[in-house]
Motif scaffolding. Structure first.
Motif: not given
Length: 660
Positions: A190-196, A218-231, A236-243
């Motif tokens: 997440f830190l590296l993604f933010s810097l990117s 082949r990692r299942k798209w479980t609720l847990r696996n999807l929730l970890e992507k929310i941050p 992405s949405i905040l940077i996108g809206l600002k751009t």
């Protein structure tokens, strides 16, 4: 989950051939890009990012605040600007009189070389340790000439820097998957993604790529696996809206300018064009203009071909996941630049392939791996594949070497663009800017400006601004004002058009209208150093010297290396009798512009007022050394010699001045 291949012994000790291959790729890329280290700045965005960017002149508090709060060239990318500011300090320390482009090119190349290693590491892990796949992808990424724009263009620091954090983030995520989902690796991702994201907004597609990686692993798209992507998606949405908020004022075209079917054709054509450049990287240029109406046949065919491509992806999701992953990676990372909504003046751009092409390189690498490791390969396959890879790599590297020369300077850049596309108005406008500002050839500049406006009379705002400036410089204020007003009518949300109109009124001595236009610049671009300085200039001409000084103070607080602000503030201080402050500003100006004859003269005049005759003499000696034919310098120096009790020297200077 990732599986480990081989023993637990260090990879580097047990894979000498791989290490040799990777070292060879790095050296080949270094050789291909070596000539870029001698390139200079270009007039395409480099002024915004470096040569005329007041924010990067210092790493002091106010500048850092501006770097992290202000957009540059219609992008919010503070980490990129910070890296350029660091390079600027290095360039300035090497040569304060003429900031060199070398440190900027050097950093771009270093980042590209590091990215090659990261590409290898990412593909190696993603392919479960398939070295040939990783080496092939790394080689293509290293030397494909389509990436020259991202590496050899200083303004594209954002590309190589965001890629560095983006690729590092993907590797960290694969580490997270391989280490029983340890949270620290996800946090590091997440830190590296933010810097990117703070290096280039294109990184907002990172969480979608994480979902693609989950699919491929082949990692299942479980609720847990999807929730970890929310941050990730929130950022992405905040940077996108600002751009969008930033670019909607200038870069993003009116959605009504093109019908939906046109935009679909532009996007489809873009995909095909990129695939074509992958296979045959010829006719590369800095600018790919939109086609004129009626659209060529290829634009009408393109959507149907893309439908076929989408069908192939759907088919391959279960049958050939490597193909599905690679194509989806390419499309996902390209989607923001496919001109569904027009951004800028180009229908495609080579810099937009820097990360997206990794998906295609991955497919090519897997194909070569499958061919090399087929059950019973013939001897010619075993021997021929390495030979072909080396041959193609060498040819691409040579093409990259030649393409780096295109980016040598503004002249080579735009002459190449005109050669590739003789009807591209942007190319003529860019070349005219070179002749006008760098070469001082007003006649050639006017020829190319007229050509640019002949080709695109309603779109080349920069050409109208430059032609207005040219007419203003030669005293043709009627034509200068006409072009300045035309530029405003085309793009009234662009602060540059008001800055130009203000300068035109200033030259015409209409100081009230000049001031109102400069204030409009600050309305559109608050704390813009040029806008602040120009307001100061207009107030000076209105004889409001104290107010003028206040605006120069604001300018220099943001941009401490803004030379003309020191000079103009010195003039203002002189008018209100603050002689010592005027002298200090002349000295500061001359430390930045040591060959300015008039500044030495005016500095000497102020020092004479205070009886500082020896320092005044030093200034006049330097001015005469720079311009030995200026009579007024000799007459002023004669005055100083008399004050110093040297009448013979004074008489000699008066004779040189033609005074008997």
């Amino acid at each position: 989950m990732l599986k480990k291949e081989g023993s637990n012994v260090s990879f580097w000790k047990t894979n000498k051939n791989t290490l040799i291959g990777l070292t060879g790729i790095i050296l080949l890329s270094l050789a291909a890009y070596w000539t870029s280290l001698g390139n200079g700045f270009t007039n395409w965005d480099d002024p915004f990012y470096v040569t005329e960017n007041a924010y990067i002149g210092s790493l002091k508090g106010e500048n850092l605040k501006q770097i992290f709060t202000k957009e540059v060239a219609l992008n919010y990318h503070p980490i990129t600007m910070l890296s350029l500011a660091v390079d600027y300090q290095m360039a300035y320390s090497e040569n304060p009189k003429n900031v060199s482009a070398s440190p900027f090119h050097r950093s771009n190349l270093i980042l590209h070389l590091l990215n090659i290693l990261l590409v290898f590491g990412f593909i190696f892990r993603l392919s479960n340790g398939k070295k040939l796949v990783a080496l092939t992808a790394a080689l293509l990424f290293a030397v494909h000439p389509i990436h020259v724009e991202s590496v050899a263009w200083i303004s594209e620091r954002k590309d190589v820097l965001y890629a560095f954090f983006f690729l590092s983030g993907l590797i960290a995520y694969l580490q997270y998957l391989s280490k029983p989902l340890k949270l620290k690796y996800l946090l590091f991702t997440f830190l590296l993604f933010s810097l990117s994201c703070l290096s280039k907004p294109t990184a907002v597609m990172f969480p979608v790529i994480l979902l693609l990686v989950d699919f491929f692993m082949r990692r299942k798209w479980t609720l847990r696996n999807l929730l970890e992507k929310i941050p990730f998606f929130i950022v992405s949405i905040l940077i996108g809206l600002k751009t969008i908020a930033i670019q909607s004022t200038m870069a993003i075209g009116n959605i009504a300018d093109h019908h939906l079917i046109d935009r679909l054709m532009f996007a489809s054509y873009g995909i095909l064009a990129y695939l074509g450049k992958l296979i045959l990287p010829i006719h590369l240029t800095a600018h790919y203009a939109y086609p004129n109406s009626p659209l060529p046949v290829v634009f009408w065919i393109a959507p149907f071909l893309i439908l076929g491509l989408l069908g192939l992806i759907i088919y391959s999701i279960k049958k050939i996941p490597v193909l599905a992953f690679g194509l989806l990676f390419f499309l996902v990372m390209s989607v923001l630049t496919l001109q569904f909504i027009s951004v800028g003046t180009a229908i495609i751009a080579e810099r937009y392939t820097y990360i997206p092409f990794l998906g295609l390189y991955f497919i090519i690498g897997y194909g070569i791996h499958a061919l090399y490791h087929q059950p019973h390969p013939s001897s010619w396959v075993k021997k021929g594949i390495p030979f072909v890879i080396i041959l193609i790599g060498s040819l691409l590297a040579f093409r990259t070497h030649m393409q780096c020369k295109v980016w040598q300077n503004s002249e080579t850049l735009w002459k190449n663009a005109i050669t590739v596309a003789p009807k591209d108005a942007k190319a003529y406008s860019g070349l005219a800017d070179f002749y006008m500002k760098e070469k001082g050839d007003q006649e050639m500049a006017l020829v190319h400006l007229n050509k640019a406006l002949e080709l695109n009379p309603e779109g080349e705002v920069d050409a109208y601004i430059n032609r207005s400036t040219l007419y203003r410089n030669i005293g043709n204020f009627t034509k200068a004002l006409s072009d300045a007003q035309k530029a405003v009518s085309i793009k009234n949300t662009n602060f540059a058009v008001y800055n130009n109109l203000g300068n035109t009124y200033l030259a015409m001595k209409n100081f009230d209208l000049a001031l109102s236009n400069f204030e409009k610049v600050l309305e559109l671009s608050p704390n813009n150093p040029m806008g602040l300085a120009n307001v100061g200039a207009a107030l000076y001409e209105k004889k409001e010297y104290e107010k003028s000084i206040q605006y120069y103070d604001k300018t220099l607080a943001i941009s401490p290396n803004f030379a003309n602000a020191y000079l103009n503030r010195a003039f203002a201080y002189s008018h209100i009798g603050q002689t010592q402050k005027a002298i200090l500003d002349y000295d500061r100006f001359l430390s930045l512009q040591p060959n300015h004859v008039e500044a030495y003269y005016f500095s000497a005049k102020e020092k004479i007022k205070l009886g500082q005759f020896s320092p005044a003499l030093n200034d006049l000696n330097k001015a005469i050394q720079l311009n030995p034919s200026a009579n007024y310098l000799y007459s002023t120096r004669a005055e100083v010699y008399n004050r110093l009790g040297q009448p013979d020297a004074a008489r000699a200077d008066l004779q040189k001045a033609g005074i008997r």
